[in-house]
Motif scaffolding. Structure first.
Motif, PDB file in Angstrom:
ATOM      1  N   THR A 166       0.830  -1.209   0.000  1.00  0.00           N
ATOM      2  CA  THR A 166       0.000   0.000   0.000  1.00  0.00           C
ATOM      3  C   THR A 166       0.862   1.255   0.000  1.00  0.00           C
ATOM      4  N   VAL A 167       1.942   1.243   0.806  1.00  0.00           N
ATOM      5  CA  VAL A 167       2.843   2.398   0.836  1.00  0.00           C
ATOM      6  C   VAL A 167       3.495   2.605  -0.520  1.00  0.00           C
ATOM      7  N   LEU A 168       3.965   1.511  -1.146  1.00  0.00           N
ATOM      8  CA  LEU A 168       4.601   1.627  -2.454  1.00  0.00           C
ATOM      9  C   LEU A 168       3.620   2.123  -3.507  1.00  0.00           C
ATOM     10  N   ARG A 169       2.397   1.669  -3.414  1.00  0.00           N
ATOM     11  CA  ARG A 169       1.401   2.069  -4.419  1.00  0.00           C
ATOM     12  C   ARG A 169       0.986   3.516  -4.251  1.00  0.00           C
ATOM     13  N   ARG A 170       0.877   3.971  -3.016  1.00  0.00           N
ATOM     14  CA  ARG A 170       0.403   5.331  -2.774  1.00  0.00           C
ATOM     15  C   ARG A 170       1.516   6.372  -2.786  1.00  0.00           C
ATOM     16  N   ARG A 171       2.656   6.047  -2.189  1.00  0.00           N
ATOM     17  CA  ARG A 171       3.715   7.039  -2.044  1.00  0.00           C
ATOM     18  C   ARG A 171       4.791   6.928  -3.110  1.00  0.00           C
ATOM     19  N   LEU A 172       5.039   5.713  -3.634  1.00  0.00           N
ATOM     20  CA  LEU A 172       6.145   5.517  -4.574  1.00  0.00           C
ATOM     21  C   LEU A 172       5.692   4.778  -5.837  1.00  0.00           C
ATOM     22  N   PRO A 173       4.630   5.224  -6.475  1.00  0.00           N
ATOM     23  CA  PRO A 173       4.160   4.487  -7.663  1.00  0.00           C
ATOM     24  C   PRO A 173       5.142   4.545  -8.828  1.00  0.00           C
ATOM     25  N   PHE A 174       5.764   5.686  -9.075  1.00  0.00           N
ATOM     26  CA  PHE A 174       6.696   5.799 -10.202  1.00  0.00           C
ATOM     27  C   PHE A 174       7.898   4.888  -9.999  1.00  0.00           C
ATOM     28  N   THR A 175       8.489   4.920  -8.834  1.00  0.00           N
ATOM     29  CA  THR A 175       9.650   4.078  -8.559  1.00  0.00           C
ATOM     30  C   THR A 175       9.284   2.602  -8.629  1.00  0.00           C
TER      31      THR A 175
ATOM     32  N   GLU B  44      11.105  10.685  -4.878  1.00  0.00           N
ATOM     33  CA  GLU B  44       9.644  10.649  -4.966  1.00  0.00           C
ATOM     34  C   GLU B  44       9.002  10.856  -3.601  1.00  0.00           C
ATOM     35  N   TRP B  45       9.612  10.321  -2.568  1.00  0.00           N
ATOM     36  CA  TRP B  45       9.087  10.493  -1.212  1.00  0.00           C
ATOM     37  C   TRP B  45       9.160  11.949  -0.779  1.00  0.00           C
ATOM     38  N   ARG B  46      10.223  12.630  -1.169  1.00  0.00           N
ATOM     39  CA  ARG B  46      10.419  14.021  -0.756  1.00  0.00           C
ATOM     40  C   ARG B  46       9.704  15.016  -1.663  1.00  0.00           C
ATOM     41  N   LEU B  47       9.641  14.729  -2.959  1.00  0.00           N
ATOM     42  CA  LEU B  47       9.144  15.703  -3.921  1.00  0.00           C
ATOM     43  C   LEU B  47       7.743  15.423  -4.424  1.00  0.00           C
ATOM     44  N   GLY B  48       7.256  14.217  -4.239  1.00  0.00           N
ATOM     45  CA  GLY B  48       5.980  13.844  -4.836  1.00  0.00           C
ATOM     46  C   GLY B  48       6.200  13.123  -6.156  1.00  0.00           C
ATOM     47  N   THR B  49       5.200  12.356  -6.572  1.00  0.00           N
ATOM     48  CA  THR B  49       5.366  11.491  -7.736  1.00  0.00           C
ATOM     49  C   THR B  49       5.580  12.273  -9.021  1.00  0.00           C
TER      50      THR B  49
END
Length: 746
Positions: A32-41, A114-119
């Protein structure tokens, strides 16, 4: 029996099932964290792995595949019209062994960005700078391949794959969102990596990395917009030391790498320049103690490092002169490896500039120098013995700090610690002397200063010392106010102690434990957390780190200092305080003085109230009679206008400094502990000395800040100055600590 066995089996099954469900739950949480916060990565890493399996490049080298030239980027693919290689190349690895570092570094760097700047912003920067850095590198090779540059000709027929350029650019931009000191450390590490790799290795990937960082770092602050962390004036003393250590390590490792793994980079083969094995051994023997000394801020290590860099630069000068003379006389001069030689020594020149710029961070004298007193006497070790024997004021432990100079009286029984700046000798606090000998020590110190052409003054001195100088016609002005809490009958009862009681109760409820320890004896994990908390606190300030009467973690590491820690059940340090001993004579510690106060950002909110209250209770149990919460500079409790012009200037200075250091807010905070107050003074001969004394005090507190920077901060401080501070309650003066101690001794 069967029913019991069945029950046991059911219980085991329940436990196994529960454990499996917990694992599944944690996995779902991570997903869930990867999908919501780090989808691009996450999607990019997944595509890389799918293509690696589908193409067979996960177990067979992609560069050996027939389709490699169609998906890899480089000048040949661009000239062949394979523009799509800019998009396909980043998704592969040259050989299977490189997949782990390539995919891992991308996940780390791009994920962090991505975590710091947004997707959206992170994806745009990562993809955009990957394309930009490759295009710029390719165009650079296209322009330089026909210039006769061997390296450019080799690289112009080379192909490469990987997403490292975009990932490095992303983390470089995201570094603008990190608070100091980590921002400086991260950027320095990226620059060191890119610079050393392009000079000594020089592959196409290194060229892409170089351009990616060169194009990203200057625009980092603009690209992050409102997410940018607040900038600070200059690195702290420890950061300067770490930068110097890193610089010396880089040039040393570069020499070792050229000897062990000769490369053929853009400036030639390092095999032609590599030093011999004995020379490598000598270099390591010389550098190892220098690195340790620079880490500790040693003045001697700094001088040796300067000498080493000057020796390296002298070689360049001699070679350049020899080449020039050879050209003049028309001789054929062998210039093989000269380009790399000059570039290699350019690193030594950069290190020299760095050491010169950081010279203020290396003020710790050698052990031999610290053993001297004035003209060859003992040092801080003997100072501690004398302090334990005679006793001193609440700031007397600061006289044992290694950056002080010492004056010893003719009979060898008394001393004063002082700092020397701009022709001024600033005596710290009171003399350490036997009962009744302090006035004589003051007189001898003044005579020594006058015979040496120094301007004498006493800073943060008590009323007893000021009385001695007043007999000689000196002036004085209050510069701080010591806050003392008597422990004998201390009880946190009543409405006035509500905040303190609440902090103790909340800490107990939240599982926050108080520990009173010797920091130097703690595990490395605890010390590391304390340093991190301190550095983050320093990074939040708009001005550089202060010194003189304000200690830090280095001073807290002293085995004679006690440290209070607020630690939760998981071992996380939420706050730290350090306490200096107050010797009352006859080798007895009668109290403790607060020095360092640091709290973790976002940690336990009332941690300072909890730490101070817990320390008071712990010291009372040990038999201490009082604690000093120390005196905040340029803060006082008395209301009304300052008594004279000097006091008015200091009051204005306190108003200017308040937005940066919050001394008055700190003083108001200490009122929660219902202290009694004792004034602390600056004693000086007359007003004509004040301009020089003011500059000297500025140098003592901010040794690495120029006058121009101080003026800039002063203008900014006036703009940011708070509303007039509230009038604090009047406190009935109490007898000076020295007088009370002498009465007790009698």
């Amino acid at each position: 029996m069967t029913e019991a066995a069945s029950a046991v089996g059911t219980a085991r099954g329940d436990r196994t099932g529960g454990h499996g469900q917990a694992v599944i739950g944690r996995a779902q949480g991570v997903f869930t964290v990867l999908r919501r916060r780090l989808p691009f990565t996450s999607i990019t890493v997944l595509v890389m792995l799918v293509l690696a399996v589908g193409s067979g490049s996960l177990w067979g080298a992609a560069q050996d595949k027939p389709w490699y030239s169609s998906v890899a980027y480089g000048l040949p693919s661009m000239e062949a019209g394979h523009w799509w290689a800019l998009l396909t190349g980043p998704l592969f690895s040259v050989v299977p062994l490189y997949y782990l570092p390539m995919v891992g570094s991308f996940a780390l760097f791009a994920g962090f960005a991505e975590w710091r700047l947004g997707t959206r912003r992170a994806a745009a920067i990562t993809i955009g700078w990957q394309l930009l850095s490759v295009v710029v590198a390719v165009q650079f090779l296209a322009l330089s391949r026909s210039s006769g540059w061997d390296w450019a000709e080799r690289m112009s027929v080379t192909l490469d794959v990987g997403f490292s350029g975009g990932a490095l650019a992303a983390v470089a931009v995201a570094s603008a969102t990190i608070r100091s000191p980590w921002r400086l450390r991260l950027r320095a590490g990226l620059c060191i990596y890119a610079g050393v790799a392009i000079v000594y290795v020089g592959t196409l990937a290194d060229l892409v990395h170089f351009f990616a960082l060169a194009l990203a770092l200057p625009l980092g602050n603009r690209l992050v917009g409102k997410l940018r962390a607040r900038s600070i004036g200059r690195p702290s003393l420890r950061e300067w030391r770490l930068l110097a250590v890193a610089g010396l390590l880089v040039v040393t490792v570069a020499e070792i790498v050229m000897w062990l793994v000769p490369g053929n980079g853009p400036f030639g083969s390092s095999g032609d320049l590599a030093i011999t094995a004995p020379e490598v051994l000598i270099l390591c023997v010389l550098v190892a103690p220098m690195i340790n000394g620079l880490r500790r801020g040693s003045r001697t290590a700094w001088r040796w490092a300067i000498g080493l860099t000057v020796f390296a630069m002298l070689q360049v000068t001699l070679v350049a002169v020899a080449l020039a003379l050879g050209e003049l006389v028309g001789e054929d001069v062998d210039t093989t490896g000269m380009s790399l030689f000059f570039v290699d020594n350019l690193l030594w020149m950069v290190l020299f500039v760095l050491l010169v710029a950081a010279r203020g961070a290396f003020r710790v004298p050698s052990r031999r120098a610290r053993r001297r007193w004035g003209r060859g006497g003992p040092g801080p070790v003997a100072a501690r013995a004398m302090l334990a024997r005679h006793g001193g004021s609440t700031l007397s432990w600061m006289t044992t700090w290694p950056e002080n100079s010492y004056f010893v009286t003719a009979d060898g029984q008394s001393y004063l610690a002082y700092r020397r700046h701009t022709g001024v000798a600033i005596a710290l606090g009171d003399p350490i002397a036997p009962a009744g000998a302090a006035p004589a020590a003051v007189g001898e110190f003044v005579t020594m200063c006058e015979n040496s052409g120094l301007v004498p003054c006493f800073f943060s001195a008590t009323a007893a010392t000021v009385a001695s100088t007043a007999e000689q016609g000196w002036q004085q002005v209050q510069v701080a106010e010591d806050t003392l809490v008597d422990l004998e009958n201390l009880e946190f009862r009543g409405k006035a102690w509500q905040d303190v009681r609440s902090s103790l109760n909340k800490a107990k409820k939240d599982g926050i434990e108080f520990r009173l320890v010797t920091l130097a004896e703690q595990p490395r994990s605890v010390i590391s957390q304390v340093r991190t908390i301190s550095e983050e606190w320093i990074g939040d300030k708009g001005m550089p780190e202060m010194g003189f009467t304000l200690g830090g973690v280095d001073e807290a590491m002293d085995t004679g200092t006690r440290v209070g820690l607020a630690i939760d059940a998981e071992g996380v340090v939420h706050g730290v305080t350090s306490w200096m001993p107050v010797h009352c004579g006859a080798n007895r510690v009668g109290g403790w003085t607060l020095d360092v106060m640091r709290r973790r950002a976002g940690g336990f909110r009332p941690v300072m109230e909890f730490l101070i209250a817990s320390a008071c209770l712990a010291f009372r149990e040990e038999g201490a009679g009082f604690v000093s919460l120390s005196g905040a500079p340029l803060a006082r409790s008395a209301d009304g206008e300052p008594a004279n012009a000097v006091a008015r200037v200091l009051d204005s200075l306190g108003t200017m400094m308040e937005p940066y250091y919050g001394f008055r807010s700190l003083h108001a905070f200490k009122l929660k502990f219902q202290p009694r107050h004792e004034p602390m003074f600056l004693a000086f001969r007359d007003e004509a000395d004040l301009p020089r004394i003011g500059i000297a005090l500025g140098r003592a507190y901010l040794p690495n800040t120029s006058l121009l920077e101080l003026a800039k901060f002063a203008r900014a401080g006036k703009r940011r100055a708070p509303e007039p501070r509230p009038v604090l309650r009047k406190v009935q003066p109490s007898p000076p600590l020295i007088e009370r101690r002498e009465r007790t001794r009698v």
